[in-house]
Motif scaffolding. Structure first.
Motif, PDB file in Angstrom:
ATOM      1  N   CYS A  32       0.971  37.255   3.827  1.00 52.14           N
ATOM      2  CA  CYS A  32      -0.181  36.910   2.983  1.00 52.14           C
ATOM      3  C   CYS A  32      -0.058  37.562   1.606  1.00 52.14           C
ATOM      4  CB  CYS A  32      -1.477  37.349   3.654  1.00 52.14           C
ATOM      5  SG  CYS A  32      -1.936  36.354   5.090  1.00 52.14           S
ATOM      6  N   THR A  34       2.684  38.375   0.086  1.00 50.90           N
ATOM      7  CA  THR A  34       3.737  37.660  -0.629  1.00 50.90           C
ATOM      8  C   THR A  34       3.225  36.324  -1.142  1.00 50.90           C
ATOM      9  OG1 THR A  34       5.388  38.711   0.795  1.00 50.90           O
ATOM     10  CG2 THR A  34       6.091  36.786  -0.464  1.00 50.90           C
ATOM     11  N   GLY A  35       2.401  35.668  -0.325  1.00 50.15           N
ATOM     12  CA  GLY A  35       1.796  34.407  -0.756  1.00 50.15           C
ATOM     13  C   GLY A  35       0.936  34.587  -1.990  1.00 50.15           C
ATOM     14  N   ALA A  39       1.396  32.730  -5.578  1.00 50.06           N
ATOM     15  CA  ALA A  39       0.284  31.992  -6.182  1.00 50.06           C
ATOM     16  C   ALA A  39       0.071  32.414  -7.633  1.00 50.06           C
ATOM     17  CB  ALA A  39      -0.995  32.215  -5.372  1.00 50.06           C
ATOM     18  N   MET A  58      -5.741  35.174  -0.272  1.00 54.57           N
ATOM     19  CA  MET A  58      -4.606  35.622   0.533  1.00 54.57           C
ATOM     20  C   MET A  58      -4.671  37.133   0.777  1.00 54.57           C
ATOM     21  SD  MET A  58      -2.833  33.082   1.528  1.00 54.57           S
ATOM     22  CE  MET A  58      -1.234  33.712   2.018  1.00 54.57           C
TER      23      MET A  58
END
Length: 211
Positions: A32, A34-35, A39, A58
């Protein structure tokens, strides 16, 4: 002659086989975080504010996984040194680097801003390292930590929510709250000082009772 003893070969994916259930939730925390980084990179490319919202959510999801991994470990009574290290590394990504990158993407891009954000991340890393080496002492022999020294790094979620609110009001980039100050030819956004305060509290000796 004595036959030479060869090391026993490791089974394929032996490391993964050693993971406990809680460790998978810890990895989800890192994913999450890293997401959120991806983004914000997309936001810098497209200027589509929806990616800022996604990055913030995230980090919220990362916190949910962070809470769950601890509860699952206690429920199953399965903890390990590897799990503790995994948790710290995931927290560095999700609650240290990700909030700093979100702040940078939202407009805190001056030289002084970068120094403060780097300081914030360094404080988060130091806070986790100190916790890892003092957790046994802080538990007072009871196996469970009763209080924190310094604010825990997931408290950076408050900063992320601040960025979310700024994005929702269009206060990004040149419109960032509290404007900007130029000192010796370099830019400082006063809003970045909340990251300086947060980082300083992490490495402080102030005790916070664990809930």
């Amino acid at each position: 002659m004595t036959a030479m003893t060869l090391p026993k070969p490791h089974k394929p994916f032996s490391m993964i086989r050693e993971f406990h259930l809680a460790d998978w939730f810890t990895l989800a925390n890192a994913v999450c975080g890293t997401g959120a980084l991806f983004a914000m990179m997309t936001y810098l490319q497209t200027s589509d504010v929806r990616h800022v919202y996604f990055a913030c959510w995230m980090v919220v999801a990362a916190l949910a996984f962070d809470v769950l991994d601890g509860r699952i470990a206690r429920w199953r009574q399965m903890t390990s040194a590897m799990g503790r290290e995994l948790d710290s590394l995931a927290d560095v990504i999700s609650f240290g680097v990700a909030p700093a990158v979100i702040a940078y993407g939202c407009g805190m891009q001056g030289l002084y801003d970068r120094i403060v954000l780097a300081y914030f991340v360094a404080c988060g890393v130091s806070r986790l390292a100190r916790y890892n080496v003092t957790a046994e002492a802080l538990s007072e022999g009871g196996g469970k930590v009763k209080y924190f020294e310094g604010t825990p790094i997931p408290s950076s979620l408050l900063l992320v929510m601040l960025m979310f609110a700024a994005a929702a009001q269009g206060a990004l980039g040149e419109s960032l709250w509290f404007g900007q100050v130029v000192l010796a030819g370099f830019t400082l956004h006063p809003m970045v000082l909340v990251f300086a305060v947060s980082g300083s509290l992490m490495v402080s000796r102030i005790r916070f009772r664990k809930l």
